[in-house]
Design a protein around this motif. Structure first.
Motif, mmCIF file in Angstrom:
data_model
loop_
_atom_site.group_PDB
_atom_site.id
_atom_site.type_symbol
_atom_site.label_atom_id
_atom_site.label_comp_id
_atom_site.label_asym_id
_atom_site.label_seq_id
_atom_site.Cartn_x
_atom_site.Cartn_y
_atom_site.Cartn_z
ATOM 1 N N ASP A 186 0.826 -1.209 0.000
ATOM 2 C CA ASP A 186 0.000 0.000 0.000
ATOM 3 C C ASP A 186 0.860 1.259 0.000
ATOM 4 O O ASP A 186 0.392 2.333 0.349
ATOM 5 C CB ASP A 186 -0.900 0.031 1.248
ATOM 6 C CG ASP A 186 -2.026 -0.984 1.155
ATOM 7 O OD1 ASP A 186 -2.639 -1.088 0.086
ATOM 8 O OD2 ASP A 186 -2.290 -1.681 2.154
ATOM 9 N N PRO A 212 2.318 4.613 -0.493
ATOM 10 C CA PRO A 212 1.760 5.768 -1.216
ATOM 11 C C PRO A 212 2.525 6.071 -2.491
ATOM 12 O O PRO A 212 3.746 6.222 -2.476
ATOM 13 C CB PRO A 212 1.893 6.910 -0.198
ATOM 14 C CG PRO A 212 1.873 6.237 1.132
ATOM 15 C CD PRO A 212 2.586 4.930 0.928
ATOM 16 N N ARG A 261 -7.866 -0.163 1.292
ATOM 17 C CA ARG A 261 -7.451 0.941 2.157
ATOM 18 C C ARG A 261 -7.163 2.146 1.264
ATOM 19 O O ARG A 261 -7.775 2.281 0.210
ATOM 20 C CB ARG A 261 -6.223 0.503 2.958
ATOM 21 C CG ARG A 261 -6.537 -0.627 3.965
ATOM 22 C CD ARG A 261 -5.283 -1.190 4.591
ATOM 23 N NE ARG A 261 -4.514 -1.972 3.659
ATOM 24 C CZ ARG A 261 -4.697 -3.267 3.435
ATOM 25 N NH1 ARG A 261 -5.642 -3.927 4.076
ATOM 26 N NH2 ARG A 261 -3.952 -3.915 2.572
ATOM 27 N N GLN A 262 -6.277 3.008 1.649
ATOM 28 C CA GLN A 262 -5.965 4.182 0.839
ATOM 29 C C GLN A 262 -5.402 3.776 -0.506
ATOM 30 O O GLN A 262 -4.562 2.877 -0.596
ATOM 31 C CB GLN A 262 -4.946 5.064 1.579
ATOM 32 C CG GLN A 262 -4.653 6.379 0.865
ATOM 33 C CD GLN A 262 -3.530 7.149 1.533
ATOM 34 O OE1 GLN A 262 -2.378 6.723 1.519
ATOM 35 N NE2 GLN A 262 -3.865 8.279 2.130
ATOM 36 N N ASP A 263 -5.874 4.431 -1.570
ATOM 37 C CA ASP A 263 -5.351 4.146 -2.902
ATOM 38 C C ASP A 263 -3.953 4.750 -3.031
ATOM 39 O O ASP A 263 -3.766 5.945 -2.773
ATOM 40 C CB ASP A 263 -6.263 4.740 -3.964
ATOM 41 C CG ASP A 263 -5.791 4.410 -5.365
ATOM 42 O OD1 ASP A 263 -5.046 5.229 -5.936
ATOM 43 O OD2 ASP A 263 -6.136 3.342 -5.877
ATOM 44 N N ARG A 276 -4.351 8.616 -3.263
ATOM 45 C CA ARG A 276 -4.331 8.859 -1.818
ATOM 46 C C ARG A 276 -5.741 8.935 -1.236
ATOM 47 O O ARG A 276 -5.941 9.451 -0.132
ATOM 48 C CB ARG A 276 -3.568 10.146 -1.464
ATOM 49 C CG ARG A 276 -2.193 10.271 -2.123
ATOM 50 C CD ARG A 276 -1.205 9.244 -1.592
ATOM 51 N NE ARG A 276 0.068 9.333 -2.282
ATOM 52 C CZ ARG A 276 1.081 10.119 -1.898
ATOM 53 N NH1 ARG A 276 0.944 10.889 -0.834
ATOM 54 N NH2 ARG A 276 2.220 10.108 -2.554
ATOM 55 N N MET A 277 -6.746 8.456 -1.960
ATOM 56 C CA MET A 277 -8.132 8.527 -1.493
ATOM 57 C C MET A 277 -8.476 7.331 -0.615
ATOM 58 O O MET A 277 -8.025 6.209 -0.866
ATOM 59 C CB MET A 277 -9.098 8.561 -2.679
ATOM 60 C CG MET A 277 -9.039 9.830 -3.494
ATOM 61 S SD MET A 277 -10.206 9.792 -4.888
ATOM 62 C CE MET A 277 -10.015 11.461 -5.530
ATOM 63 N N ASP A 278 -9.333 7.590 0.398
ATOM 64 C CA ASP A 278 -9.835 6.492 1.218
ATOM 65 C C ASP A 278 -10.908 5.738 0.437
ATOM 66 O O ASP A 278 -11.340 6.191 -0.632
ATOM 67 C CB ASP A 278 -10.351 7.003 2.566
ATOM 68 C CG ASP A 278 -11.532 7.947 2.443
ATOM 69 O OD1 ASP A 278 -12.229 7.922 1.406
ATOM 70 O OD2 ASP A 278 -11.769 8.738 3.379
ATOM 71 N N THR A 295 -14.081 7.738 -0.695
ATOM 72 C CA THR A 295 -13.799 8.706 -1.749
ATOM 73 C C THR A 295 -13.499 8.005 -3.073
ATOM 74 O O THR A 295 -13.920 8.468 -4.143
ATOM 75 C CB THR A 295 -12.624 9.607 -1.342
ATOM 76 O OG1 THR A 295 -12.800 10.036 0.008
ATOM 77 C CG2 THR A 295 -12.538 10.826 -2.243
ATOM 78 N N GLN A 296 -12.778 6.880 -3.012
ATOM 79 C CA GLN A 296 -12.535 6.102 -4.234
ATOM 80 C C GLN A 296 -13.855 5.671 -4.871
ATOM 81 O O GLN A 296 -14.025 5.735 -6.088
ATOM 82 C CB GLN A 296 -11.737 4.840 -3.911
ATOM 83 C CG GLN A 296 -10.308 5.033 -3.478
ATOM 84 C CD GLN A 296 -9.698 3.699 -3.090
ATOM 85 O OE1 GLN A 296 -9.682 2.758 -3.889
ATOM 86 N NE2 GLN A 296 -9.226 3.591 -1.862
ATOM 87 N N THR A 329 -9.616 14.000 -0.647
ATOM 88 C CA THR A 329 -9.105 12.633 -0.585
ATOM 89 C C THR A 329 -9.792 11.813 0.502
ATOM 90 O O THR A 329 -9.560 10.613 0.608
ATOM 91 C CB THR A 329 -7.586 12.621 -0.336
ATOM 92 O OG1 THR A 329 -7.308 13.303 0.900
ATOM 93 C CG2 THR A 329 -6.838 13.300 -1.478
ATOM 94 N N SER A 330 -10.626 12.464 1.325
ATOM 95 C CA SER A 330 -11.316 11.736 2.394
ATOM 96 C C SER A 330 -12.725 12.277 2.553
ATOM 97 O O SER A 330 -12.937 13.499 2.595
ATOM 98 C CB SER A 330 -10.543 11.883 3.711
ATOM 99 O OG SER A 330 -11.210 11.207 4.761
#
Length: 583
Positions: free
Chosen positions: A47, A49, A185-187, A191-193, A196-197, A229-230
């Protein structure tokens, strides 16, 4: 146990536990080319970043060309790295490492999963020596590599999860599920949760396969406010979604409905209300779960779904909460009285009518199951010579239209009977050519997709077709196009049932395996938890639209059995066959 055949190397694979985290490790100083390749393959599963650590294994040229977000190649196991040619010049400044495996699926840039029949995967990674930053010495780095990400199935399921986006059936007032995969999890790239994704994926529009049959009320170019992003619901479980567009009125309501249905699939977050905002934070519209329900494809007033079955040709209502051998009741009308014996049946989603194929297999009949009435004339008749070459079991869609396949080899067709009583319409099926036969069909509640058991040669496979409707003159034209395989790893499929907006229960077996019952998404994806408890001799299966009723199956010698969530199969009736839920 097999007592013959070749000995094969079997690679171990973890179960894809989503709680497991992989942390990428940067290449150590003076790492040899083998370590560079191994480290990069491991870093692809993390994962990290921006895949920042994975990028440290690449040359500047490879950095410019590698786009991990463009696609995912899914293999049955982690990619196998072949050793480089040991006879190569040890002083050579480059190495080629073949990558191999069995490819089972791809995921495109729109997050759409597409299964493939397991096939050999063979690509390569090219490693070269390049000068280090201080100009003193050289380091091995990857110069060319396969596009996107290459993951084993266990790593894919650990990092990604399936969610349904929702769009409106073209010209209609109900929504259609469109499954895609997002990061657990976060992309790493955006960086989106996960919330948001999911919203971003919805705004991007439907997948390429489904877009011809659905509409999105989000105007073209609609995006989240830059920098978001969240997204997190507030204390009232309201999710505020800031957009770059100004919308209002009915269009805004339907956009909110699409969001509510889509976010309802995320079990990690509870969203009871959505508020759309413009870029400055001004409210555009609000909608709650209760208001959005008016756009559901299935709007049953029945508190608990109930299945039906045939007992010596008579239609019976099945009480899945009842005791063994005391759970079936005759329905009103000629089907329940047995004056019109049936070989197969389908009950409409309002549970007021049933369609059945008469004992001769030729005639399709429709009758009320709430009032007594005389038998009605056939709405459709097959001219097939043999009983097995006549009509399949029928199926109702959410519009109230009735579908059936005529398996006559001399004239195979799919037919649609508008409202179950109109003049039959021949469905256009360019793929239904000589040597192809539709054994069975089940239409989704939204009327946009149809699950088909298609036989070519000696193999019966499960395919999903897209239903397209066009106004052509006085009569509407209906087509089933772009068949997609759903269970390519299964050698044969014997039964299928819809189990919600984008899920199927499938009975079949893989090559050399035993019969199994499992859940599959309509895009063909699956998970380790999708396999249902074993059951022998299953000839038909029926699943409810929601989780408020058990799966029911005809298990041959064991009769009718039920499977409630969290339990094993339990006997229900010793006699009876072909259980069906409405649809």
């Amino acid at each position: 146990m097999p007592d013959s055949g070749d000995v094969e190397v079997v690679k171990g694979a973890n179960a894809g536990d989503s709680q497991v985290r992989v942390y990428a490790v940067a290449p150590r100083e003076n790492a040899d080319p083998d370590e560079i390749v191994e480290g990069f393959l491991e870093a692809m599963t993390s994962d990290d970043p921006g895949f920042a650590t994975a990028r440290k294994y690449l040359t500047k040229r490879a950095l410019r060309n590698w786009k991990p977000e463009q696609s995912i190649t899914v293999l049955s196991n982690a990619p196998g790295r072949q050793p480089t040619d040991r006879d190569a010049d040890p002083d050579s400044r480059s190495r080629v490492y073949p990558l191999s495996g069995r490819q089972i699926a791809t995921v495109d840039a729109r997050h759409a999963y597409k299964p493939v029949a397991p096939a050999e995967y063979l690509q390569s990674i090219h490693v070269v020596q390049q000068p280090v930053a201080n100009g003193k010495g050289k380091e091995w780095r990857i110069d060319s590599l396969p596009p996107g990400l290459v993951l084993g199935e266990a790593d894919f399921l650990r990092n990604y999860r399936s969610v349904n986006k929702y769009y409106f059936a073209s010209g209609e007032d109900w929504v259609v599920a469109d499954p895609v995969y997002i990061r657990q999890r976060q992309d790493p790239v955006t960086r989106m949760d996960p919330v948001t994704q999911t919203v971003k994926a919805l705004l991007e529009g439907p997948t390429n396969w489904l877009k011809w049959a659905v509409d999105s009320y989000f105007p073209s170019g609609t995006q989240l406010k830059p920098g978001i992003t969240s997204l997190t619901p507030d204390d009232t479980s309201t999710l505020k979604v800031p957009l770059n567009k100004e919308v209002g009125g009915e269009a805004c309501r339907r956009m909110a409905a699409q969001l509510l249905f889509t976010l309802g699939d995320l079990t990690s977050v509870r969203v009871e209300q959505v508020e759309l905002q413009n870029a400055s934070g001004r409210s555009l519209c609000r909608m709650g779960q209760g208001q959005a329900s008016e756009f559901a494809a299935v709007r049953s007033s029945v508190p608990r779904e109930r299945p039906y079955l045939l007992d010596h040709g008579k239609l019976m209502s099945l009480n899945v909460e009842g005791k063994q051998d005391d759970a079936a009741v005759e329905v009103p009308g000629p089907f329940g009285q047995g004056t019109t014996p049936l070989t197969s049946v389908a009950v409409d989603r309002g549970e007021t009518r049933a369609a059945g194929v008469a004992a001769n297999g030729r005639d399709l009949l429709v009758s009320s199951i709430t009032t007594e009435q005389d038998p009605s004339p056939a709405v459709l008749t097959s001219k097939g010579v043999r009983p097995g070459d006549r009509l399949s079991a029928p199926s109702w869609d959410g519009r109230g239209d009735l579908w059936v396949a005529d398996r006559n080899p001399a004239s195979p067709h799919l037919w649609l009977v508008p409202d179950g009583s109109g003049e039959p319409v021949e469905v256009r099926t360019p793929w239904l050519t000589e040597g192809t036969r539709v054994e069975a069909l089940r239409v989704s509640a939204d009327g946009v997709r149809v699950a088909l058991l298609v036989t070519r040669g000696d193999r019966t496979t499960l395919q999903i077709g897209r239903v397209e409707r066009q106004a052509s003159g006085a009569e509407p034209a209906v087509s089933v196009v772009e068949l997609q395989p759903v269970a390519p790893r299964m050698e044969s499929v014997t039964a299928v049932s819809w189990a919600g907006p984008s899920r199927l229960v499938v009975v079949g077996k893989e090559a050399g395996g035993v019969q199994q019952i499992r859940y599959l998404q309509t895009d063909g994806s699956t998970s380790a938890s999708s396999v249902l408890p074993g059951l022998n001799g299953v000839t038909s299966v029926a699943a409810p639209n929601s989780d408020n009723a058990p799966v029911v199956a005809d298990s041959g010698n064991d009769g009718i059995v039920r499977l409630a969530p969290g339990t094993n199969w339990q006997p229900l009736l010793k006699k009876g066959d072909l259980p069906v839920y409405p649809g």
